[in-house]
Motif scaffolding. Structure first.
Motif, PDB file in Angstrom:
ATOM      1  N   THR A  47      -3.683  13.428  16.413  1.00 34.14           N
ATOM      2  CA  THR A  47      -4.038  14.473  15.432  1.00 34.14           C
ATOM      3  C   THR A  47      -3.382  14.161  14.084  1.00 34.14           C
ATOM      4  OG1 THR A  47      -2.234  16.119  15.379  1.00 34.14           O
ATOM      5  CG2 THR A  47      -3.601  16.108  17.358  1.00 34.14           C
ATOM      6  N   TRP A  48      -3.904  14.842  13.036  1.00 32.42           N
ATOM      7  CA  TRP A  48      -3.313  14.714  11.706  1.00 32.42           C
ATOM      8  C   TRP A  48      -1.956  15.400  11.647  1.00 32.42           C
ATOM      9  CZ3 TRP A  48      -4.829  11.131   8.653  1.00 32.42           C
ATOM     10  CH2 TRP A  48      -6.164  10.726   8.643  1.00 32.42           C
ATOM     11  N   ALA A  49      -1.644  16.227  12.650  1.00 36.75           N
ATOM     12  CA  ALA A  49      -0.396  16.994  12.641  1.00 36.75           C
ATOM     13  C   ALA A  49       0.754  16.254  13.318  1.00 36.75           C
ATOM     14  CB  ALA A  49      -0.623  18.335  13.341  1.00 36.75           C
ATOM     15  N   SER A 120       1.561  20.544  18.264  1.00 39.48           N
ATOM     16  CA  SER A 120       0.711  19.981  17.219  1.00 39.48           C
ATOM     17  C   SER A 120      -0.458  20.927  16.972  1.00 39.48           C
ATOM     18  CB  SER A 120       0.212  18.596  17.620  1.00 39.48           C
ATOM     19  OG  SER A 120      -0.563  18.701  18.777  1.00 39.48           O
ATOM     20  N   CYS A 121      -1.285  20.564  15.997  1.00 39.26           N
ATOM     21  CA  CYS A 121      -2.345  21.474  15.559  1.00 39.26           C
ATOM     22  C   CYS A 121      -3.454  21.603  16.618  1.00 39.26           C
ATOM     23  CB  CYS A 121      -2.936  20.955  14.260  1.00 39.26           C
ATOM     24  SG  CYS A 121      -4.185  22.028  13.586  1.00 39.26           S
ATOM     25  N   ASP A 122      -3.878  22.854  16.836  1.00 43.30           N
ATOM     26  CA  ASP A 122      -4.959  23.126  17.786  1.00 43.30           C
ATOM     27  C   ASP A 122      -6.098  23.888  17.123  1.00 43.30           C
ATOM     28  OD1 ASP A 122      -4.293  21.950  20.164  1.00 43.30           O
ATOM     29  OD2 ASP A 122      -3.093  23.633  20.869  1.00 43.30           O
ATOM     30  N   ILE A 123      -6.161  23.850  15.800  1.00 49.90           N
ATOM     31  CA  ILE A 123      -7.170  24.665  15.106  1.00 49.90           C
ATOM     32  C   ILE A 123      -8.586  24.251  15.516  1.00 49.90           C
ATOM     33  CG2 ILE A 123      -8.164  25.206  12.838  1.00 49.90           C
ATOM     34  CD1 ILE A 123      -5.336  25.096  11.678  1.00 49.90           C
ATOM     35  N   CYS A 124      -8.858  22.947  15.536  1.00 47.32           N
ATOM     36  CA  CYS A 124     -10.194  22.467  15.903  1.00 47.32           C
ATOM     37  C   CYS A 124     -10.194  22.065  17.384  1.00 47.32           C
ATOM     38  CB  CYS A 124     -10.586  21.238  15.089  1.00 47.32           C
ATOM     39  SG  CYS A 124     -10.341  21.431  13.324  1.00 47.32           S
ATOM     40  N   GLU A 125     -11.325  22.270  18.009  1.00 44.38           N
ATOM     41  CA  GLU A 125     -11.400  21.858  19.414  1.00 44.38           C
ATOM     42  C   GLU A 125     -11.193  20.355  19.537  1.00 44.38           C
ATOM     43  OE1 GLU A 125     -14.374  22.383  23.198  1.00 44.38           O
ATOM     44  OE2 GLU A 125     -14.748  23.542  21.380  1.00 44.38           O
ATOM     45  N   HIS A 126     -11.787  19.607  18.606  1.00 48.03           N
ATOM     46  CA  HIS A 126     -11.572  18.159  18.548  1.00 48.03           C
ATOM     47  C   HIS A 126     -11.085  17.807  17.155  1.00 48.03           C
ATOM     48  CE1 HIS A 126     -13.372  17.641  22.443  1.00 48.03           C
ATOM     49  NE2 HIS A 126     -14.411  18.351  22.051  1.00 48.03           N
ATOM     50  N   CYS A 127      -9.875  17.302  17.069  1.00 47.86           N
ATOM     51  CA  CYS A 127      -9.308  16.949  15.762  1.00 47.86           C
ATOM     52  C   CYS A 127     -10.160  15.853  15.098  1.00 47.86           C
ATOM     53  CB  CYS A 127      -7.871  16.444  15.943  1.00 47.86           C
ATOM     54  SG  CYS A 127      -7.047  16.084  14.375  1.00 47.86           S
ATOM     55  N   ALA A 128     -10.280  15.927  13.789  1.00 46.87           N
ATOM     56  CA  ALA A 128     -11.068  14.932  13.043  1.00 46.87           C
ATOM     57  C   ALA A 128     -10.377  13.573  13.009  1.00 46.87           C
ATOM     58  CB  ALA A 128     -11.301  15.428  11.627  1.00 46.87           C
ATOM     59  N   TYR A 129      -9.091  13.538  13.409  1.00 49.61           N
ATOM     60  CA  TYR A 129      -8.318  12.299  13.375  1.00 49.61           C
ATOM     61  C   TYR A 129      -8.857  11.289  14.371  1.00 49.61           C
ATOM     62  CZ  TYR A 129      -4.259   9.201  13.757  1.00 49.61           C
ATOM     63  OH  TYR A 129      -3.421   8.114  13.750  1.00 49.61           O
ATOM     64  N   PRO A 133     -11.074  13.083   7.441  1.00 45.37           N
ATOM     65  CA  PRO A 133      -9.883  13.804   6.974  1.00 45.37           C
ATOM     66  C   PRO A 133      -9.706  15.132   7.713  1.00 45.37           C
ATOM     67  CG  PRO A 133     -11.665  13.979   5.372  1.00 45.37           C
ATOM     68  CD  PRO A 133     -12.148  13.046   6.445  1.00 45.37           C
ATOM     69  N   CYS A 134      -8.513  15.692   7.648  1.00 44.90           N
ATOM     70  CA  CYS A 134      -8.236  16.991   8.264  1.00 44.90           C
ATOM     71  C   CYS A 134      -9.187  18.034   7.665  1.00 44.90           C
ATOM     72  CB  CYS A 134      -6.782  17.367   8.002  1.00 44.90           C
ATOM     73  SG  CYS A 134      -6.380  19.035   8.558  1.00 44.90           S
ATOM     74  N   ARG A 135      -9.775  18.863   8.530  1.00 43.23           N
ATOM     75  CA  ARG A 135     -10.751  19.861   8.054  1.00 43.23           C
ATOM     76  C   ARG A 135     -10.075  21.058   7.380  1.00 43.23           C
ATOM     77  NH1 ARG A 135     -12.326  18.924  13.546  1.00 43.23           N
ATOM     78  NH2 ARG A 135     -13.976  17.364  13.626  1.00 43.23           N
ATOM     79  N   PHE A 136      -8.825  21.344   7.754  1.00 47.39           N
ATOM     80  CA  PHE A 136      -8.141  22.531   7.210  1.00 47.39           C
ATOM     81  C   PHE A 136      -6.703  22.193   6.788  1.00 47.39           C
ATOM     82  CE2 PHE A 136     -11.147  23.967  10.492  1.00 47.39           C
ATOM     83  CZ  PHE A 136     -11.991  24.755   9.709  1.00 47.39           C
ATOM     84  N   PRO A 137      -6.562  21.301   5.775  1.00 50.36           N
ATOM     85  CA  PRO A 137      -5.200  20.882   5.407  1.00 50.36           C
ATOM     86  C   PRO A 137      -4.306  22.032   4.960  1.00 50.36           C
ATOM     87  CG  PRO A 137      -6.841  20.082   3.826  1.00 50.36           C
ATOM     88  CD  PRO A 137      -7.594  20.658   4.965  1.00 50.36           C
ATOM     89  N   LYS A 139      -4.291  25.007   6.260  1.00 46.72           N
ATOM     90  CA  LYS A 139      -3.930  25.835   7.422  1.00 46.72           C
ATOM     91  C   LYS A 139      -3.130  25.061   8.464  1.00 46.72           C
ATOM     92  CE  LYS A 139      -7.896  28.953   7.678  1.00 46.72           C
ATOM     93  NZ  LYS A 139      -9.069  29.221   8.504  1.00 46.72           N
ATOM     94  N   MET A 140      -3.280  23.754   8.447  1.00 50.66           N
ATOM     95  CA  MET A 140      -2.696  22.929   9.502  1.00 50.66           C
ATOM     96  C   MET A 140      -1.164  22.889   9.383  1.00 50.66           C
ATOM     97  SD  MET A 140      -1.372  19.685   9.777  1.00 50.66           S
ATOM     98  CE  MET A 140      -2.123  18.247   9.059  1.00 50.66           C
ATOM     99  N   HIS A 141      -0.468  23.057  10.505  1.00 48.87           N
ATOM    100  CA  HIS A 141       0.994  22.981  10.516  1.00 48.87           C
ATOM    101  C   HIS A 141       1.430  21.806  11.378  1.00 48.87           C
ATOM    102  CE1 HIS A 141       0.756  27.632  10.181  1.00 48.87           C
ATOM    103  NE2 HIS A 141       0.697  27.074   8.997  1.00 48.87           N
TER     104      HIS A 141
END
Ligand code: SF4
Length: 178
Positions: A47-49, A120-129, A133-137, A139-141
């Protein structure tokens, strides 16, 4: 910059357990934690996180040191047994929402901030990584450990509990403010 009093007043509405304010200069950034990410965490490189996407520990440290103040806080979640990882992870949601609300409030007061939080980040079901690029930079922690931060040491230094009981899990977030 937002004052400590404004943050203290705002967090009263949430079940924040303990908190501390301090300077980013007081944080120890450890390569040891990065070794654990790389060798023992299944989220590494997914993930990007997480590392390596968040940069080297030195790059993370340099980024954190561009901020003036830190706000570390914890919340408690009840579980049947803290060693049940699946159940424990399922309780992250409320803590993440509180983190996002505090972060939003700090920004609404004109103070730039970033938050490091749980796992790590769980905002998206499948991380764009790594394809996109991250879909919600905003919001992402990234998780605290991804930056080489040893949360238990930090909590200890500021007289905050790191563990409570076999049925209570403590979640931590660290918000950096400019
Ligand atoms: S917001 Fe989505 S794309 Fe960005 S790190 Fe989280 S899961 Fe990945």
């Amino acid at each position: 910059m937002i004052s400590y009093e404004q943050i203290e007043e705002f967090i009263c509405q949430y079940p924040v357990y303990q908190y501390a304010f301090f300077s980013p200069e007081d944080i120890e950034f450890s390569e040891r934690v990065r070794w654990i990410c790389q060798n023992e965490c299944e989220r590494y490189d997914t993930t990007w996180a997480c590392p390596p996407a968040v940069g080297t520990v030195e790059e993370c440290r340099e980024k954190c040191l561009t901020y003036k103040e830190c706000f570390l806080f914890s919340t408690i979640a009840s579980v049947s047994d803290v060693i049940n990882l699946e159940e424990t992870l399922a309780t992250r949601g409320e803590h993440e929402e509180i983190t996002a609300s505090i972060e939003k409030f700090i920004r609404s007061q004109g103070t730039e901030c970033i938050a490091l939080s749980t796992e790590s980040c769980d905002i998206c079901e499948h991380c764009a990584y790594p394809e996109g690029p991250c879909r919600f930079p905003e919001k992402m922690h990234p998780c605290l450990e991804s930056h080489g931060i040893i949360v238990s040491e930090l909590a200890d230094r500021y007289s905050m509990d790191f563990t409570l009981s076999p049925t209570e899990i403590l979640w931590f977030s660290l918000i950096f403010m400019k």
